[in-house]
Design an enzyme around this catalytic site. Structure first.
Site, PDB file in Angstrom:
ATOM      1  N   THR A   1       4.000   4.185  16.032  1.00  0.00           N
ATOM      2  CA  THR A   1       3.743   2.864  15.436  1.00  0.00           C
ATOM      3  C   THR A   1       4.297   2.771  14.008  1.00  0.00           C
ATOM      4  O   THR A   1       4.133   1.739  13.351  1.00  0.00           O
ATOM      5  CB  THR A   1       2.224   2.529  15.409  1.00  0.00           C
ATOM      6  OG1 THR A   1       1.584   3.350  14.430  1.00  0.00           O
ATOM      7  CG2 THR A   1       1.572   2.743  16.761  1.00  0.00           C
TER       8      THR A   1
ATOM      9  N   GLU B   1       0.841  -1.198   0.000  1.00  0.00           N
ATOM     10  CA  GLU B   1       0.000   0.000   0.000  1.00  0.00           C
ATOM     11  C   GLU B   1       0.876   1.247   0.000  1.00  0.00           C
ATOM     12  O   GLU B   1       0.397   2.355   0.194  1.00  0.00           O
ATOM     13  CB  GLU B   1      -0.945   0.007   1.199  1.00  0.00           C
ATOM     14  CG  GLU B   1      -0.271   0.041   2.542  1.00  0.00           C
ATOM     15  CD  GLU B   1      -1.270   0.156   3.681  1.00  0.00           C
ATOM     16  OE1 GLU B   1      -1.873   1.223   3.815  1.00  0.00           O
ATOM     17  OE2 GLU B   1      -1.448  -0.831   4.407  1.00  0.00           O
TER      18      GLU B   1
ATOM     19  N   LYS C   1      -4.701  -7.325  22.286  1.00  0.00           N
ATOM     20  CA  LYS C   1      -6.152  -7.091  22.411  1.00  0.00           C
ATOM     21  C   LYS C   1      -6.924  -8.090  21.550  1.00  0.00           C
ATOM     22  O   LYS C   1      -8.008  -8.530  21.908  1.00  0.00           O
ATOM     23  CB  LYS C   1      -6.501  -5.655  22.017  1.00  0.00           C
ATOM     24  CG  LYS C   1      -6.047  -4.656  23.066  1.00  0.00           C
ATOM     25  CD  LYS C   1      -6.517  -3.253  22.720  1.00  0.00           C
ATOM     26  CE  LYS C   1      -6.057  -2.285  23.816  1.00  0.00           C
ATOM     27  NZ  LYS C   1      -6.425  -0.909  23.564  1.00  0.00           N
TER      28      LYS C   1
ATOM     29  N   HIS D   1      -2.216  -9.838  12.737  1.00  0.00           N
ATOM     30  CA  HIS D   1      -1.657  -8.634  12.130  1.00  0.00           C
ATOM     31  C   HIS D   1      -1.325  -7.679  13.281  1.00  0.00           C
ATOM     32  O   HIS D   1      -2.155  -7.459  14.171  1.00  0.00           O
ATOM     33  CB  HIS D   1      -2.673  -7.984  11.177  1.00  0.00           C
ATOM     34  CG  HIS D   1      -2.303  -6.580  10.832  1.00  0.00           C
ATOM     35  ND1 HIS D   1      -1.079  -6.251  10.286  1.00  0.00           N
ATOM     36  CD2 HIS D   1      -2.961  -5.381  11.006  1.00  0.00           C
ATOM     37  CE1 HIS D   1      -1.002  -4.945  10.112  1.00  0.00           C
ATOM     38  NE2 HIS D   1      -2.131  -4.392  10.547  1.00  0.00           N
TER      39      HIS D   1
ATOM     40  N   SER E   1     -10.292   2.525  14.082  1.00  0.00           N
ATOM     41  CA  SER E   1      -9.522   1.432  13.468  1.00  0.00           C
ATOM     42  C   SER E   1      -9.347   0.275  14.447  1.00  0.00           C
ATOM     43  O   SER E   1      -9.474  -0.890  14.069  1.00  0.00           O
ATOM     44  CB  SER E   1      -8.165   1.935  12.956  1.00  0.00           C
ATOM     45  OG  SER E   1      -7.299   2.244  14.018  1.00  0.00           O
TER      46      SER E   1
ATOM     47  N   ASN F   1       4.943  -1.040  12.446  1.00  0.00           N
ATOM     48  CA  ASN F   1       3.895  -1.565  11.562  1.00  0.00           C
ATOM     49  C   ASN F   1       4.459  -1.737  10.145  1.00  0.00           C
ATOM     50  O   ASN F   1       4.748  -0.759   9.470  1.00  0.00           O
ATOM     51  CB  ASN F   1       2.700  -0.608  11.541  1.00  0.00           C
ATOM     52  CG  ASN F   1       1.511  -1.214  10.813  1.00  0.00           C
ATOM     53  OD1 ASN F   1       1.606  -2.320  10.261  1.00  0.00           O
ATOM     54  ND2 ASN F   1       0.395  -0.512  10.804  1.00  0.00           N
TER      55      ASN F   1
ATOM     56  N   CYS G   1      -3.268  -3.497   4.743  1.00  0.00           N
ATOM     57  CA  CYS G   1      -2.368  -4.537   5.279  1.00  0.00           C
ATOM     58  C   CYS G   1      -2.821  -5.957   4.932  1.00  0.00           C
ATOM     59  O   CYS G   1      -2.114  -6.923   5.232  1.00  0.00           O
ATOM     60  CB  CYS G   1      -2.263  -4.415   6.792  1.00  0.00           C
ATOM     61  SG  CYS G   1      -1.650  -2.825   7.297  1.00  0.00           S
TER      62      CYS G   1
ATOM     63  N   SER H   1      -7.144  -2.232   6.798  1.00  0.00           N
ATOM     64  CA  SER H   1      -8.134  -1.167   6.991  1.00  0.00           C
ATOM     65  C   SER H   1      -8.928  -0.909   5.720  1.00  0.00           C
ATOM     66  O   SER H   1      -8.457  -1.135   4.609  1.00  0.00           O
ATOM     67  CB  SER H   1      -7.427   0.124   7.397  1.00  0.00           C
ATOM     68  OG  SER H   1      -7.031   0.038   8.733  1.00  0.00           O
TER      69      SER H   1
HETATM   70  P1  HMG Z   1      -3.145   7.171  21.538  1.00  0.00           P
HETATM   71  O1  HMG Z   1      -4.553   7.584  21.317  1.00  0.00           O
HETATM   72  O2  HMG Z   1      -2.118   8.246  21.651  1.00  0.00           O
HETATM   73  O3  HMG Z   1      -2.963   6.257  22.783  1.00  0.00           O
HETATM   74  O4  HMG Z   1      -2.686   6.186  20.372  1.00  0.00           O
HETATM   75  P2  HMG Z   1      -3.928   5.967  24.021  1.00  0.00           P
HETATM   76  O5  HMG Z   1      -4.110   7.219  24.783  1.00  0.00           O
HETATM   77  O6  HMG Z   1      -5.140   5.176  23.592  1.00  0.00           O
HETATM   78  O7  HMG Z   1      -2.921   5.016  24.829  1.00  0.00           O
HETATM   79  C1  HMG Z   1      -2.523   3.797  24.288  1.00  0.00           C
HETATM   80  C2  HMG Z   1      -2.342   2.833  25.449  1.00  0.00           C
HETATM   81  O8  HMG Z   1      -1.216   3.259  26.227  1.00  0.00           O
HETATM   82  C3  HMG Z   1      -3.543   2.803  26.414  1.00  0.00           C
HETATM   83  O9  HMG Z   1      -3.726   1.466  26.802  1.00  0.00           O
HETATM   84  C4  HMG Z   1      -3.055   3.625  27.593  1.00  0.00           C
HETATM   85  O10 HMG Z   1      -3.677   3.290  28.826  1.00  0.00           O
HETATM   86  C5  HMG Z   1      -1.592   3.258  27.612  1.00  0.00           C
HETATM   87  P3  HMG Z   1      -5.090   0.681  26.423  1.00  0.00           P
HETATM   88  O11 HMG Z   1      -6.206   1.453  27.029  1.00  0.00           O
HETATM   89  O12 HMG Z   1      -5.162   0.700  24.897  1.00  0.00           O
HETATM   90  O13 HMG Z   1      -4.902  -0.694  26.973  1.00  0.00           O
HETATM   91  N1  HMG Z   1      -0.720   4.233  28.332  1.00  0.00           N
HETATM   92  C6  HMG Z   1       0.299   3.859  29.118  1.00  0.00           C
HETATM   93  N2  HMG Z   1       0.776   2.649  29.476  1.00  0.00           N
HETATM   94  C7  HMG Z   1       1.868   2.608  30.318  1.00  0.00           C
HETATM   95  N3  HMG Z   1       2.467   3.729  30.816  1.00  0.00           N
HETATM   96  C8  HMG Z   1       2.018   4.960  30.480  1.00  0.00           C
HETATM   97  C9  HMG Z   1       0.890   5.061  29.598  1.00  0.00           C
HETATM   98  N4  HMG Z   1       0.192   6.104  29.067  1.00  0.00           N
HETATM   99  C10 HMG Z   1      -0.789   5.566  28.288  1.00  0.00           C
HETATM  100  N5  HMG Z   1       2.622   6.045  30.972  1.00  0.00           N
HETATM  101  C11 HMG Z   1      -3.538   4.558  18.778  1.00  0.00           C
HETATM  102  C12 HMG Z   1      -3.083   4.814  20.194  1.00  0.00           C
HETATM  103  C13 HMG Z   1      -3.682   3.102  18.479  1.00  0.00           C
HETATM  104  C14 HMG Z   1      -4.927   5.204  18.628  1.00  0.00           C
HETATM  105  C15 HMG Z   1      -2.538   5.187  17.810  1.00  0.00           C
HETATM  106  O14 HMG Z   1      -1.307   4.538  17.896  1.00  0.00           O
HETATM  107  C16 HMG Z   1      -3.000   5.184  16.400  1.00  0.00           C
HETATM  108  O15 HMG Z   1      -3.899   5.917  16.026  1.00  0.00           O
HETATM  109  N6  HMG Z   1      -2.372   4.328  15.516  1.00  0.00           N
HETATM  110  C17 HMG Z   1      -2.672   4.259  14.085  1.00  0.00           C
HETATM  111  C18 HMG Z   1      -3.872   3.398  13.754  1.00  0.00           C
HETATM  112  C19 HMG Z   1      -3.669   1.965  14.120  1.00  0.00           C
HETATM  113  O16 HMG Z   1      -2.564   1.460  14.202  1.00  0.00           O
HETATM  114  N7  HMG Z   1      -4.788   1.220  14.309  1.00  0.00           N
HETATM  115  C20 HMG Z   1      -4.720  -0.211  14.613  1.00  0.00           C
HETATM  116  C21 HMG Z   1      -5.903  -0.995  14.053  1.00  0.00           C
HETATM  117  S1  HMG Z   1      -6.122  -0.713  12.302  1.00  0.00           S
HETATM  118  C22 HMG Z   1      -4.927  -1.729  11.530  1.00  0.00           C
HETATM  119  O17 HMG Z   1      -4.390  -2.585  12.141  1.00  0.00           O
HETATM  120  C23 HMG Z   1      -4.628  -1.427  10.100  1.00  0.00           C
HETATM  121  C24 HMG Z   1      -3.339  -0.681   9.854  1.00  0.00           C
HETATM  122  O18 HMG Z   1      -2.244  -1.541  10.027  1.00  0.00           O
HETATM  123  C25 HMG Z   1      -3.353  -0.061   8.441  1.00  0.00           C
HETATM  124  C26 HMG Z   1      -3.628  -0.936   7.244  1.00  0.00           C
HETATM  125  O19 HMG Z   1      -4.433  -1.855   7.248  1.00  0.00           O
HETATM  126  O20 HMG Z   1      -3.057  -0.622   6.212  1.00  0.00           O
HETATM  127  C27 HMG Z   1      -3.145   0.491  10.816  1.00  0.00           C
END
Ligand code: HMG
Length: 374
Positions: free
Chosen positions: A153, A80, A243, A234, A202, A266, A112, A299
């Protein structure tokens, strides 16, 4: 007829950034990245490396054992991160690998999920053409905007595997659960270099699609979860895979599947297969005869849950020490160099960057990419 993965290898950038450095510059505790997200390093790609150079490196390793390279009559390049909407990136790979002239080459895309689509297509092709060997490559470099929640990531890698009859590593079983739905959780319009995303949506859709595709897989194959020995997910980041394991009530550890991902970030189309390689290289007991469940998610979205059985001879095809050496020989870069690469990956600097493989992107002249053997 038994069809599946006969050999497999991966490649990535020679350079990486430690996420503790990124955390310090973004004013975030490193534990959020290391524990909350599950990542500790990200590869960073210098101007002379791209999805083609790492793909060639991975492919050369995956086919190193083949005596008759002419047996490869189909190359499927899944990505992609394409830089050309017309020419398939696989044609450059075909050239450098000196594959036969009547080898088909195509590029396919669905976020992906694409390497899994390529694997299933390759399997059907080999069923029709028993002597064929299909070279499948998943190669991606994932970029989010600086300072965004996706930034820690980011990652990139290429995986290459041969699909054939009598596979030495894993037989791909018939029967899988597929789920497609139209959702704007992650996308990259043709004009953009960086992906756009809705992080929470996502994650929600990844888990919902897992639930549906996994239950479809169980229903279609008439199996229950106890018939699966190991699972690979993945992994856009390690915590997402954990998760996923919780979602399907998987009780065994998946840590062995995530060791490479934690330092590669990733790698999109390559990610699931790098998790499989991590398991093959690190499992503490023999995987011979074990059933591996595999969850592929792209996605947009398409998800597929399928499975494979590990062949008794798989150890003769794995290269755990080489993989470890490759990762350990990478060079760390500074935050300033990382920022330079983010601004414009074709920026020249005073430093000459080496690349990880045998081919480099020499230049882009009149919008034509020129690659050279090192
Ligand atoms: P965010 O919103 O900054 O993070 O980004 P958050 O506030 O949700 O925190 C993440 C985790 O860290 C939480 O744990 C917090 O509690 C923890 P959870 O509630 O999830 O269990 N945390 C801490 N832990 C320890 N010590 C600390 C601390 N502070 C916080 N001090 C988000 C997270 C995934 C949203 C972001 O990385 C993102 O947007 N990523 C991009 C999208 C993505 O990867 N999505 C995944 C599913 S989609 C997919 O897999 C397809 C993809 O690969 C693309 C494709 O298909 O081409 C992405």
């Amino acid at each position: 007829m038994k069809i599946g993965i006969d050999s497999i290898a991966f490649s990535t950038s020679r350079y990486f950034l430690r996420l503790e450095i990124l955390a310090a510059h973004r004013g975030v505790k490193f534990e959020k990245y290391s524990q909350g997200i599950g990542q500790i390093m990200m590869p960073v790609f210098p101007p002379n490396e791209d999805i083609v150079t790492i793909a060639i490196d991975a492919a050369r390793k995956a086919i190193a054992h083949i005596e008759n390279i002419a047996a490869i009559d189909f190359l499927i390049f899944a990505t992609e991160s394409s830089f050309d909407l017309s020419k398939a990136a696989g044609i450059y790979v075909h050239h450098f690998l000196k594959l036969r002239e009547d080898c088909r080459v195509i590029e396919i895309k669905q976020a992906c999920y694409s390497a899994t689509a390529a694997l299933q297509l390759a399997k059907s092709f080999v069923r029709e053409n028993h002597n064929s060997k299909v070279l499948v490559i998943g190669s991606d470099i994932v970029k989010y905007s600086s300072g965004s929640s996706g930034e820690p990531t980011q990652g990139g890698a290429a995986v290459a595997f041969l699909v054939s009859t009598d596979p030495q590593i894993m037989i791909i079983e018939d029967g899988s659960g597929v789920h497609t739905n139209d959702v704007m959780d992650f996308w990259r319009p043709a004009s953009e270099n960086e992906a756009l995303f809705d992080g929470k949506l996502s994650a929600y859709n990844y888990l919902k699609s897992l639930d549906i595709s996994f239950n479809r897989y169980l229903a279609k194959t008439n199996r229950d979860i106890s018939s699966i020995d190991y699972v690979c997910f993945h992994a856009p980041f390690g915590k997402m895979a954990h998760k996923g394991a919780q979602q399907i009530k998987w009780r065994e550890s998946i840590d062995d599947t995530l060791l490479y991902n934690s330092v590669l970030g990733n790698s999109c189309s390559a990610s699931l297969y790098i998790c499989l390689m991590s398991l093959l290289d690190h499992a503490k007991t023999s995987l011979e005869g074990k059933r591996i469940g595999l969850y592929s998610y792209g996605s947009g979205s398409v998800a597929e849950y399928f499975s494979g059985i590990i062949n008794g001879k798989y150890k003769s095809r794995i290269t755990a020490e080489k993989n470890q050496r490759m990762l350990e020989s990478r060079e760390e870069i500074s935050f300033e160099e990382y920022e330079l690469f983010c601004k414009n990956s074709s920026d020249s600097t005073n430093k000459i960057y080496e690349n990880s493989g045998t081919v480099r992107l020499k230049s882009i002249e009149n919008k034509k990419r020129i690659y050279l053997e090192n």
